[in-house]
Design a protein around this motif. Structure first.
Motif, PDB file in Angstrom:
ATOM      1  N   THR A   1       0.857  -1.195   0.000  1.00 47.47           N
ATOM      2  CA  THR A   1       0.000   0.000   0.000  1.00 47.47           C
ATOM      3  C   THR A   1       0.886   1.236   0.000  1.00 47.47           C
ATOM      4  O   THR A   1       1.580   1.515   0.979  1.00 47.47           O
TER       5      THR A   1
ATOM      6  N   THR B   1      -6.205   8.340  -3.140  1.00 44.17           N
ATOM      7  CA  THR B   1      -5.690   7.422  -2.110  1.00 44.17           C
ATOM      8  C   THR B   1      -6.377   7.710  -0.777  1.00 44.17           C
ATOM      9  O   THR B   1      -6.755   6.798  -0.042  1.00 44.17           O
TER      10      THR B   1
ATOM     11  N   VAL C   1       1.294   5.247  -0.106  1.00 35.35           N
ATOM     12  CA  VAL C   1       0.465   6.398   0.274  1.00 35.35           C
ATOM     13  C   VAL C   1       1.240   7.705   0.082  1.00 35.35           C
ATOM     14  O   VAL C   1       2.107   8.044   0.884  1.00 35.35           O
TER      15      VAL C   1
ATOM     16  N   LEU D   1      -8.459   4.861   1.178  1.00 30.13           N
ATOM     17  CA  LEU D   1      -7.964   4.353   2.459  1.00 30.13           C
ATOM     18  C   LEU D   1      -8.809   4.820   3.653  1.00 30.13           C
ATOM     19  O   LEU D   1      -8.939   4.118   4.635  1.00 30.13           O
TER      20      LEU D   1
END
Ligand SMILES: [Zn+2]
Length: 282
Positions: A264, A273, A266, A277
């Motif tokens: 993942t 994103t 970020v 998330l």
């Protein structure tokens, strides 16, 4: 990495830019760029932060000229419910509970809240701190640094990430090959992401939900731009400390994304994103 961490993503204000500045071929219209920070919950060290986003201190620091130009160029919004202390309180955490803050770099939108954290140790790359120290008031402003945001005790509370134990990264992280074991227990690995500023640092960790997370700050401004291989326009690139290093870092992220093995990634200002998330991590 054996120690697993709780992880929440915080959106601590946003600024607005024309999309075409941050992405080649982007739209002319203004789009929001959230200032994201990571809240990490360590079983031994307690709550920790990756960056702080915006803070009232940003508005105080950009009140006088020439610093006011900063917020004129990138208008900033921070509602009271988005402030760091309100968001931490939702998790039952007070500002004084934070003892570790990993600073990706020293741009104002990443460090504005550090003055509110009286008990925190700060982790940053030596080159980054030196670049801010060396810069003049105007030169620093042109590079996105507002020195008045640093608390007086900053130097005494600083750990240079480069002084932490160096570790070799597994093949799944290549072309990023090394990092620093920031806490000495392999739970948070700092990874140099040069180019945007002289000493930008990302962090890699494992969550209690068995995700491997790589917080990459401003190594890219959106994952879509990385997927489409669209680095920022020449206007934004002029602000970078080393354009060639930036493009190498950007290309490295493209390799990781293309590998598609569950990592993942970020970025700090990626709206999509954030939307994805903030739903998953709720
Ligand atoms: Zn930045």
């Amino acid at each position: 990495m054996t120690t697993k961490l709780g992880f929440h993503l915080l959106r601590i204000g946003h600024c607005s830019h024309p999309e075409c500045v941050t992405q080649r071929g982007g739209r002319l219209g203004s789009v929001p760029f959230p200032a994201l920070a990571g809240l990490l919950l360590h079983p031994h060290f307690g709550p920790m932060l990756f960056d702080t986003g915006y803070d009232d201190a940003f508005f105080a620091a950009t009140q006088p000229f020439p610093e006011r130009l900063y917020r004129l160029v990138t208008p900033v919004s921070l509602t009271s419910s988005e402030t760091l202390h309100v968001q931490l309180a939702r998790h039952g955490i007070a500002l004084q509970d934070i003892r570790h803050v990993f600073l990706s770099h020293l741009h104002a939108d990443h460090i504005a809240g550090i003055g509110e954290l009286p008990n925190a140790r700060f982790f940053a790359m030596r080159d980054e701190v030196d670049a801010m120290r060396r810069a003049s008031r105007i030169g620093g402003l042109r590079r996105g640094y507002l020195r008045t945001l640093l608390p007086e005790s900053f130097d005494a509370r600083l750990t240079c990430a480069d002084d932490c134990g160096r570790v070799t990264l597994p093949p799944a992280m290549h072309p990023f090959r090394y990092g620093f074991d920031l806490l000495g227990d392999a739970s948070v690995i700092g990874i140099p992401l040069p180019g945007h500023t002289p000493g930008q640092l990302g962090i890699l960790f494992q969550t209690s939900g068995d995700q491997t997370v790589f917080l990459v700050a401003d190594a890219c401004w959106s994952l879509e731009a990385v997927r489409q291989d669209k680095p920022p326009s020449w206007i934004a690139a002029r602000l970078f400390s080393d354009k060639r290093a930036y493009l190498a870092t950007f290309a490295g992220l493209r390799v990781l994304l293309g590998r598609n093995d569950g990592l993942t990634i970020v970025p700090s200002h990626c709206e999509l994103t954030w939307r994805r998330l903030s739903r998953e991590l709720r």
